[in-house]
Design a protein around this motif. Sequence first.
Motif, PDB file in Angstrom:
ATOM      1  N   ASP A   1      -9.559   0.276   7.951  1.00 15.19           N
ATOM      2  CA  ASP A   1      -9.589   0.821   9.313  1.00 15.19           C
ATOM      3  C   ASP A   1     -10.974   0.673   9.937  1.00 15.19           C
ATOM      4  N   ALA A   2     -12.028   0.921   9.136  1.00 13.22           N
ATOM      5  CA  ALA A   2     -13.390   0.784   9.656  1.00 13.22           C
ATOM      6  C   ALA A   2     -13.699  -0.662  10.042  1.00 13.22           C
TER       7      ALA A   2
ATOM      8  N   ARG B   1       0.836  -1.199   0.000  1.00 17.22           N
ATOM      9  CA  ARG B   1       0.000   0.000   0.000  1.00 17.22           C
ATOM     10  C   ARG B   1       0.868   1.244   0.000  1.00 17.22           C
TER      11      ARG B   1
ATOM     12  N   ASN C   1     -11.495  -2.926  10.962  1.00 14.31           N
ATOM     13  CA  ASN C   1     -10.740  -3.249  12.180  1.00 14.31           C
ATOM     14  C   ASN C   1     -11.384  -2.623  13.413  1.00 14.31           C
TER      15      ASN C   1
ATOM     16  N   THR D   1       0.272   7.340   1.611  1.00 16.83           N
ATOM     17  CA  THR D   1      -0.952   8.149   1.756  1.00 16.83           C
ATOM     18  C   THR D   1      -2.176   7.230   1.690  1.00 16.83           C
ATOM     19  N   LYS D   2      -3.111   7.459   2.590  1.00 19.02           N
ATOM     20  CA  LYS D   2      -4.291   6.592   2.673  1.00 19.02           C
ATOM     21  C   LYS D   2      -5.333   6.980   1.632  1.00 19.02           C
ATOM     22  N   ASP D   3      -6.046   5.983   1.164  1.00 22.45           N
ATOM     23  CA  ASP D   3      -7.182   6.217   0.272  1.00 22.45           C
ATOM     24  C   ASP D   3      -8.415   5.520   0.844  1.00 22.45           C
ATOM     25  N   GLU D   4      -9.456   5.366  -0.008  1.00 17.07           N
ATOM     26  CA  GLU D   4     -10.721   4.803   0.467  1.00 17.07           C
ATOM     27  C   GLU D   4     -10.572   3.360   0.950  1.00 17.07           C
TER      28      GLU D   4
ATOM     29  N   ASP E   1      -7.953   2.019   2.382  1.00 22.82           N
ATOM     30  CA  ASP E   1      -7.367   2.056   3.717  1.00 22.82           C
ATOM     31  C   ASP E   1      -8.392   2.482   4.759  1.00 22.82           C
ATOM     32  N   ASP E   2      -9.263   3.434   4.381  1.00 25.48           N
ATOM     33  CA  ASP E   2     -10.341   3.833   5.311  1.00 25.48           C
ATOM     34  C   ASP E   2     -11.288   2.661   5.578  1.00 25.48           C
ATOM     35  N   LEU E   3     -11.590   1.868   4.523  1.00 30.71           N
ATOM     36  CA  LEU E   3     -12.458   0.706   4.698  1.00 30.71           C
ATOM     37  C   LEU E   3     -11.813  -0.320   5.630  1.00 30.71           C
TER      38      LEU E   3
END
Length: 517
Positions: free
Chosen positions: A209-210, A197, A212, A200-203, A205-207
């Motif tokens: 994290d959510a 990866r 987890n 810088t985070k993208d969608e 990575d947000d998914l």
Amino acid sequence: MMNAFNILNKLSRRLLSYILLCSIFFSICSTLIQLYNSFQNDLRLLDQRFDNIEQSYIPSIATSLWDFNEPLLAVQLQGIVDLPDVRLVKISNDFDYQRQLGQTDVSVEKFVEYPITYSDNVVGKLTVYANYQDIYQKLYQQAGFILLSESIKIFLLTFFIIFIVNQLITRHLFLITKYAQQFGSDNLEQELTLSNRYKTKDELDDLVDAINIMRRNLNSEISKLEDAENALLALNGELEVKVHDRTAMLAKSNNQLQQSFDDLTLAKDKIVQSEKMASLGQLVAGVAHEVNTPLGICVTSISALKEHVDSLQAAISNEKLTKSFLVSKLNLLTEYEQIIERSLIKSVDLIQSFKSVAVEQHTDPEVDINLANHVNNVVNTVKTMFKTKNYKINIEVDEELSLVTYPSAWNQILTNFMVNSHVHGFENTREGEISIRFTQEDGYLTLLYQDNGKGISDEVNNKVFEPFITTKRGQGGSGLGLNIVFNLVDAKLGGTIENIQVDKGACFKVTVPMHNT
């Protein structure tokens, strides 16, 4: 490699379809625009050729035609025919001279006529014919080349887009999907991570994290649920013990309540029977008092009669009997005989009425009765209970009306109504009026009972038919009189009873179905 270009999954297949459709659409639009521009350019070139013919060929052709130089004219016409898209050339003059060169069997899509002038004199006319066959052929070749190049570009674009989408999105979605499919309460400690990866985070990575965060929250909630379940199990055990104890207590209470209810029912039945027997006892006392008066008159008259008979026998024995003495004695004897007869007849009527009422108090079967006779017998018997009062009793009933019913029920109903009027309605008064009216209509018999006493108090008006409701509590009243009437009308006669509000006194309406003889 096959995994990288796997187009069997729904997302890749859908993305590929959209890319192909959009690319094909824009390619077709671009091709059409290019072909249209090329066609317009070819048409402009054709127009330029026609202008060139007018500027370059017409002057030399005019000279050749004026000089009748046919070889040169043929060369000039051949030069025009050799121009692109020109298929046929015709020349003529006013001296019937005509000459043409080119293809005569082709379709003509455009032609132009040029006047041939020499020294300001018109010497002939030149007509040039053209079609778009070469233009179309060129467009076909150009369209094939454009479509081939566009197809190659679409293929390469699709290949690279699918490759890029797979590297950036699809393969990570496969990993997330596999993690979600294996997600369970036994592996909540395993964290979801994506490999290769960017910093810088993208969608995606947000998914991740959510997911987890959801995993950690779910793990926490499961721990809380386990604690709550353990507490609930302990509470259920305590509740089962309490329920068992309460059930035993309720069973004991129910047994006590049932016993109390049975005792109350037995007491009520005893009170009802006592009430009936008290009512019958009052009738017996009243009838006994009424019968005692005429019987006493009979005893007195018989004693006087015996004295006169003894004096008459003595006069006969002493031979002192005279006609006037005999006539006076016989008149006295006749008078006493009439007194005794009237008293005995009155006693017989009272006893007969009482007998009719008393016997029917203990008979349950339905019998055929004449309603007028039965009502009069009941009223005459009950009147003996309030001989000292001056009540006016009005009875309205059809003398010919006969029906099959329970006489004992009507005895008790009328008796309780009249006793209530005597005890409650006409309390502390010697005057009163009672109305008893029977009517029949549509197969129903209606009794309208009314008195002009002081009426029913507001405190008991709405519950007058309930048991043990009385205003004479502690004064001998049981509160069962109208309840007995209600039960007789409802259960035994199958009818209804109403407490009707009137301006003065009390009024009851009893309606029962009739069974005529």
